[in-house]
Write an enzyme that holds these catalytic residues in place. Sequence first.
Site, PDB file in Angstrom:
ATOM      1  N   HIS A   1     -92.650 -37.820  32.040  1.00  0.00           N
ATOM      2  CA  HIS A   1     -91.528 -36.903  32.208  1.00  0.00           C
ATOM      3  C   HIS A   1     -90.920 -37.132  33.584  1.00  0.00           C
ATOM      4  CE1 HIS A   1     -95.051 -34.895  33.943  1.00  0.00           C
ATOM      5  NE2 HIS A   1     -94.206 -34.328  34.780  1.00  0.00           N
TER       6      HIS A   1
ATOM      7  N   LYS B   1     -96.712 -41.387  34.100  1.00  0.00           N
ATOM      8  CA  LYS B   1     -95.972 -40.137  33.950  1.00  0.00           C
ATOM      9  C   LYS B   1     -94.950 -40.279  32.838  1.00  0.00           C
ATOM     10  CE  LYS B   1     -93.266 -36.946  36.840  1.00  0.00           C
ATOM     11  NZ  LYS B   1     -92.634 -36.763  38.172  1.00  0.00           N
TER      12      LYS B   1
END
Length: 230
Positions: free
Chosen positions: A111, A109
């Site tokens: 963000h 991921k």
Amino acid sequence: MTPLDERFTEFLLESGALKFGDFTLKSGRRSPYFINAGAFNDGRKIATLGAFYAEKITSAIANGTLPEDISTIFGPAYKGIPLAVSTSIALTSMYGMQIGYTFDRKEKKDHGDGGILVGTPLEDGMKVLLVDDVMTAGTAVREVVPKLKAEANIEIIGLALSVDRMEKTKDADVSAVESIQKEFGFPVISIVNVRQIFAAASRMVTLDGTSLLDDDTRKRADDYLVHYGA
């Protein structure tokens, strides 16, 4: 108390996770039994499964196979996620162990909180126990070990499985469990192995009083273990 192997075999059958018959596996092998982890599809089943893992893990701690101070339970995505969570809950609620759970994302991921892992963060010195359902070749273990080691200087202290198939891998005369133990140096424990499953099932009867395993299934099971067993 009824032995663990008999209780767990009964649970597998009652949950629909264990079936006897004639199945073609992903490997191409024809097997007299099939285990479907997707059958643990509601809260009761997954909670019961976690309790079985916890029982086996605490037994392994008691006999010195695993250390007592496990930091977190790691389950590889996706099937290992509910295993890690339910096992952590069971170890805490049933045995008073303060223990975390951790799992990985399939893709990192970029963000929010970011990263590849979810749950208890890994830190140097942590002792991590891996959990998985049924290991055929050990591919998932070989993928997650370097991933975890890249996060922190942790110690992987073992792997807990639901069922040890006790089968030779395609490339060797040893089982996947034996291969992983030799390669990584940590113990692999299982709630049951396939020989225990067949032994327990052979003593069970259906509602009409007939044997759960007919003679043909028993013979094919014996032949399968002779041919593929490690």
